[in-house]
Design a protein around this motif. Structure first.
Motif, PDB file in Angstrom:
ATOM      1  N   PHE A  75      -3.124   3.068  -2.009  1.00  0.00           N
ATOM      2  CA  PHE A  75      -4.309   2.390  -1.489  1.00  0.00           C
ATOM      3  C   PHE A  75      -5.445   2.344  -2.501  1.00  0.00           C
ATOM      4  O   PHE A  75      -6.147   1.349  -2.632  1.00  0.00           O
ATOM      5  N   GLU A  92       0.797  -1.213   0.000  1.00  0.00           N
ATOM      6  CA  GLU A  92       0.000   0.000   0.000  1.00  0.00           C
ATOM      7  C   GLU A  92       0.840   1.278   0.000  1.00  0.00           C
ATOM      8  O   GLU A  92       0.533   2.231  -0.712  1.00  0.00           O
ATOM      9  N   LYS A  93       1.906   1.310   0.812  1.00  0.00           N
ATOM     10  CA  LYS A  93       2.637   2.552   1.016  1.00  0.00           C
ATOM     11  C   LYS A  93       4.138   2.308   0.971  1.00  0.00           C
ATOM     12  O   LYS A  93       4.626   1.249   1.356  1.00  0.00           O
ATOM     13  N   LEU A 130       6.179  10.264   0.877  1.00  0.00           N
ATOM     14  CA  LEU A 130       5.269   9.135   1.052  1.00  0.00           C
ATOM     15  C   LEU A 130       4.475   8.911  -0.222  1.00  0.00           C
ATOM     16  O   LEU A 130       3.848   9.837  -0.744  1.00  0.00           O
ATOM     17  N   HIS A 131       4.499   7.692  -0.727  1.00  0.00           N
ATOM     18  CA  HIS A 131       3.666   7.292  -1.858  1.00  0.00           C
ATOM     19  C   HIS A 131       2.622   6.311  -1.330  1.00  0.00           C
ATOM     20  O   HIS A 131       2.967   5.287  -0.742  1.00  0.00           O
ATOM     21  N   ASP A 132       1.360   6.640  -1.551  1.00  0.00           N
ATOM     22  CA  ASP A 132       0.248   5.826  -1.057  1.00  0.00           C
ATOM     23  C   ASP A 132      -0.527   5.286  -2.249  1.00  0.00           C
ATOM     24  O   ASP A 132      -1.067   6.055  -3.040  1.00  0.00           O
TER      25      ASP A 132
END
Length: 332
Positions: free
Chosen positions: A271, A253-254, A267-269
């Motif tokens: 989701f 997810e992250k 941060l790369h999310d």
């Protein structure tokens, strides 16, 4: 546009994932689905949009397939893969390549002389979070000195076959194999491995592992995997440490990247990204079809897959003997 005629061997859950992706590719026609269960074959053939349900690999051959997806249980990969390669029929095999070094060697050798393409399904290499890690390392933004890898299962109760090494080949050949392979993909070839293994809750096999991998690149990695962790989040994670820098994933997810002192973390999310895309299935299927049509390099070759089986078998050998295993002993 030329179409690749694809057959599916094994109509389980992962076959449904690939079927859904291939159906959306105009370059692909799914012509048949084979399974020992007629009900499963009929159900997936219906989802495939007009594919013929059959009961065997030979019947898929009779349909004139150009390629076969081998999505059978782990211990049933070698025979159908060899049959495809001997007939010069392209084959996409779900992981693992084999559940023995000898089986992997047979496939590697057959792939060398076949006119067909062999590809091993290692979707984690194309998962969004791990593609980001690969980019950071390949660009030298992050030089991996040390890594910590965790890949736990919640239990070996559902489905029941996950507790049967006669089906899985052993716990490490199930989900942990994804990150064992990913270690090679991210950090290069392994020089040595030292493992401690335990049999805590499983009656039939080792279910608890902690091992240290030393890479020819100089990276050191600690890898832990346990079969009965209760699906505590995150049960899959990779942490990589460089010069004043850290990259860390949470599930698929992250991914967080802290680039250095007095700098904000990135941060790369993922989701909201559909599972088949963020888990890497879409890209590996596209690259396999690309390789068939355009002669490009398949995502994971037979030689590449063979080296990951070498590593996994070295982990098991170290767990059994308590000795550090030098990977050069497996070299040919």
């Amino acid at each position: 546009m030329a179409q690749v005629k694809v057959g599916i061997l094994g109509a389980g859950g992962i076959a449904k994932v690939h079927t859904g992706i291939l159906r959306r590719d105009d370059r692909v026609q799914i012509v048949g689905v084979a399974d020992i269960s007629a009900d499963r074959a009929h159900a997936l053939a219906g989802e495939a949009g007009g594919a013929r349900p059959v009961g065997s690999l030979e019947e898929l051959f009779d349909l004139g397939v150009d390629a076969v997806y081998v999505t059978t249980p782990n211990t049933l990969h070698v025979e159908p893969v060899l049959a495809c390669l001997q007939r010069n029929i392209h084959v996409f095999s779900e992981k693992p390549m084999s559940t023995s070094l000898e089986g992997a060697r047979q496939i590697r050798d057959a792939a060398k002389v076949s006119k067909a393409i062999y590809n091993l399904g290692m979707n984690r290499r194309y998962a969004s979070v791990y593609k980001r890690l690969k980019e950071l390392i390949a660009s030298s933004e992050l030089t991996p000195y040390l890594a910590h890898i965790k890949m736990n299962r919640g239990e070996l109760l559902q489905p029941e076959w996950t507790a049967n090494p006669q089906v899985t080949g052993g716990f490490l050949y199930e989900t942990p194999f994804h990150l064992i392979d990913l270690c090679r993909y991210l950090f290069g070839e392994v020089e040595s491995v030292y493992c401690q293994g335990r049999q805590n809750l499983s009656a039939a096999e080792l279910d608890t592992f902690a091992f240290v991998l030393s890479f020819t690149s100089g990276t050191i990695a600690n890898f832990v995997t346990y079969a009965h962790a209760g699906w505590s989040f995150p049960f899959e994670s990779v942490e990589v440490y460089g010069k004043y820098a850290t990259a860390a994933t949470q599930e698929l997810e992250k991914v967080m990247y802290a680039p250095g002192l007095k700098q904000a973390a990135q941060l790369h999310d993922f989701f909201q990204v559909p599972i088949e895309e963020k888990w890497g299935y879409v890209e590996e299927d596209r690259l396999f079809i690309d390789a068939i049509l355009y002669g490009s390099k398949p995502p994971v070759s037979a030689e590449d897959g063979y080296r990951s089986i070498q590593l996994l078998e070295a982990v098991y050998e170290s767990a059994r003997t308590g000795e550090k295993i030098e990977l050069f002993k497996y070299a040919e």
